[in-house]
Design an enzyme around this catalytic site. Structure first.
Site, mmCIF file in Angstrom:
data_model
loop_
_atom_site.group_PDB
_atom_site.id
_atom_site.type_symbol
_atom_site.label_atom_id
_atom_site.label_comp_id
_atom_site.label_asym_id
_atom_site.label_seq_id
_atom_site.Cartn_x
_atom_site.Cartn_y
_atom_site.Cartn_z
ATOM 1 N N ARG A 53 0.804 -1.218 0.000
ATOM 2 C CA ARG A 53 0.000 0.000 0.000
ATOM 3 C C ARG A 53 0.837 1.268 0.000
ATOM 4 O O ARG A 53 0.579 2.192 -0.769
ATOM 5 C CB ARG A 53 -0.916 0.051 1.233
ATOM 6 C CG ARG A 53 -2.157 -0.763 1.123
ATOM 7 C CD ARG A 53 -2.563 -1.293 2.476
ATOM 8 N NE ARG A 53 -1.580 -2.286 2.884
ATOM 9 C CZ ARG A 53 -1.671 -3.575 2.567
ATOM 10 N NH1 ARG A 53 -2.693 -4.009 1.911
ATOM 11 N NH2 ARG A 53 -0.719 -4.427 2.918
ATOM 12 N N THR A 54 1.820 1.334 0.886
ATOM 13 C CA THR A 54 2.527 2.609 1.048
ATOM 14 C C THR A 54 3.271 2.963 -0.235
ATOM 15 O O THR A 54 3.159 4.078 -0.760
ATOM 16 C CB THR A 54 3.492 2.536 2.249
ATOM 17 O OG1 THR A 54 2.728 2.137 3.390
ATOM 18 C CG2 THR A 54 4.152 3.881 2.519
ATOM 19 N N LYS A 83 26.235 -4.149 -0.720
ATOM 20 C CA LYS A 83 27.711 -4.059 -0.732
ATOM 21 C C LYS A 83 28.233 -3.399 0.536
ATOM 22 O O LYS A 83 29.439 -3.221 0.688
ATOM 23 C CB LYS A 83 28.174 -3.230 -1.934
ATOM 24 C CG LYS A 83 27.716 -3.757 -3.269
ATOM 25 C CD LYS A 83 28.257 -2.836 -4.365
ATOM 26 C CE LYS A 83 27.598 -3.102 -5.703
ATOM 27 N NZ LYS A 83 27.881 -2.020 -6.656
ATOM 28 N N ARG A 104 11.295 3.688 3.404
ATOM 29 C CA ARG A 104 10.922 2.772 4.496
ATOM 30 C C ARG A 104 12.169 1.989 4.849
ATOM 31 O O ARG A 104 12.913 1.545 3.966
ATOM 32 C CB ARG A 104 9.818 1.827 4.040
ATOM 33 C CG ARG A 104 9.587 0.698 5.017
ATOM 34 C CD ARG A 104 8.369 -0.111 4.695
ATOM 35 N NE ARG A 104 7.146 0.642 4.962
ATOM 36 C CZ ARG A 104 5.918 0.150 4.809
ATOM 37 N NH1 ARG A 104 5.754 -1.092 4.369
ATOM 38 N NH2 ARG A 104 4.862 0.881 5.084
ATOM 39 N N HIS A 132 4.909 5.821 11.429
ATOM 40 C CA HIS A 132 4.429 5.718 10.050
ATOM 41 C C HIS A 132 3.474 6.909 9.861
ATOM 42 O O HIS A 132 2.253 6.748 9.827
ATOM 43 C CB HIS A 132 3.702 4.378 9.876
ATOM 44 C CG HIS A 132 3.470 3.966 8.459
ATOM 45 N ND1 HIS A 132 3.590 4.825 7.383
ATOM 46 C CD2 HIS A 132 3.087 2.766 7.941
ATOM 47 C CE1 HIS A 132 3.302 4.160 6.265
ATOM 48 N NE2 HIS A 132 3.000 2.913 6.584
HETATM 49 C C1 NCD Z 1 1.870 -1.238 7.968
HETATM 50 C C2 NCD Z 1 3.359 -1.071 8.155
HETATM 51 O O1 NCD Z 1 4.156 -1.351 7.274
HETATM 52 O O2 NCD Z 1 3.691 -0.610 9.239
HETATM 53 N N1 NCD Z 1 1.490 -1.422 6.645
HETATM 54 C C3 NCD Z 1 1.128 -0.317 5.918
HETATM 55 O O3 NCD Z 1 1.958 0.488 5.581
HETATM 56 N N2 NCD Z 1 -0.163 -0.147 5.630
HETATM 57 C C4 NCD Z 1 1.233 -2.192 8.900
HETATM 58 C C5 NCD Z 1 1.799 -3.557 9.038
HETATM 59 O O4 NCD Z 1 2.694 -3.968 8.312
HETATM 60 O O5 NCD Z 1 1.295 -4.269 9.922
#
Ligand code: NCD
Length: 303
Positions: A53-54, A83, A104, A132
């Protein structure tokens, strides 16, 4: 230049209102009517941890607004990190190619480290179990869209409160409002003490519970999330917890008709599939809202 690292940056309600108003406008528009404020901008999405999703909603938002993309979808396996390159060096290099970076990374504080060396905006798409922030923005947008306002809501936040960055961020964000929080998790994965202290310092009313039995029928919002398997060294520790916050349709039927159930997704062993067709299940609508709120955020950052 502005980075987006933590929900703490959104304490200004006027900013939240403006972003949500713009997100609602994007939601109502036909894609062919979207403006192109990101024309001539290139944004890099650099993900050192899995994402559906993100990454995809940011990439969609960037392109919907006329921007172009550079993407490293598996930076942990295919970038020069393999590396031994440091995150800081990777960011310095990407600075030469892109006007902004959505990242991320599995380590807490990694987004701040990136921002410390970056000459372009860093957007935190999740840094370990820390935060997040953009997820929390559209979680809040979805609550407001469904319930009209945030003040006065009784909000249950359930799951792995020790490791879930989504839970950490939404707890911080809703605590800016006049809400009553019910933090629901097994004792061993309850909200870390320093985060609980933040709530006390804010004057937020909150209760820590090991299950939702006695409060579920009072809640306006139940925000669930899976146990964060990847944060457990010993799989047995994870397995011992998976049933602890499992939402069944029978439980949902005890909730108020106007209550909503949110989950950042992925749903993994934490919400029964039958719950999806209950009108209280709002998690797929929540995921769809991620696009509109991220569009509003990108426009605000880059225009
Ligand atoms: C979440 C995350 O990556 O923190 N996912 C997201 O971005 N919607 C939640 C999760 O992984 O549980």
């Amino acid at each position: 230049m502005q980075h987006v690292l933590s929900v703490k940056q959104f304490a200004d309600k006027k900013l939240l209102d403006a972003l949500f108003k713009r997100a609602a406008e994007f939601q109502a528009m036909k894609p062919s009517d979207y403006p192109d404020p990101l024309k001539n901008k290139i944004i890099a999405t650099v993900f050192y941890e899995p994402s559906t999703r993100t990454r995809l909603s940011f990439e969609s938002a960037i392109q919907r607004l006329g921007g172009k993309l550079l993407t490293v979808e598996n930076a942990a396996g295919s970038s020069s990190q393999v590396k031994g390159e440091s995150l800081e060096d990777a960011i310095r290099v990407i600075n030469g190619y892109a006007d902004g970076i959505v990242m991320r990374h599995p380590e807490m504080g990694s987004a701040e480290r990136a921002a410390a060396v970056s000459t372009v905006p860093i957007i935190n798409g999740g840094d370990g179990g820390n935060e997040h922030p953009t997820q929390a923005l559209f979680d809040l947008f979805t609550m407001q869209e469904s319930r009209g306002k945030i003040d006065g809501l009784k909000i249950g936040i359930a799951g792995d409160l020790k490791h879930s960055r989504t839970q950490q961020s939404i707890i911080r964000l809703v605590s800016l409002f006049d809400v009553e929080l019910f933090l629901i998790s097994p004792e061993s994965i309850k909200l870390p003490e320093e985060r609980a202290q933040e709530l006390r310092d804010n004057g937020t009313t909150f209760h820590e519970l090991t299950n939702w039995k006695n409060v579920i029928s009072d809640l306006d919002v139940l925000y669930c999330n899976r146990i964060q398997k990847e944060r457990y060294e010993d799989p047995k520790d994870y397995e011992a917890l998976i049933d602890s916050v499992y939402l069944t349709l029978d439980t949902v039927k005890t909730m108020k008709p106007e209550a909503i159930i949110l989950d950042p997704l992925p749903r993994v062993d934490n919400i029964a599939p039958e719950v999806d067709s209950d009108p209280r299940a709002a998690y797929f609508r929540q995921a769809a809202n991620g696009l509109f709120v991220r569009m509003a955020l990108l426009e605000w950052l880059f225009v």
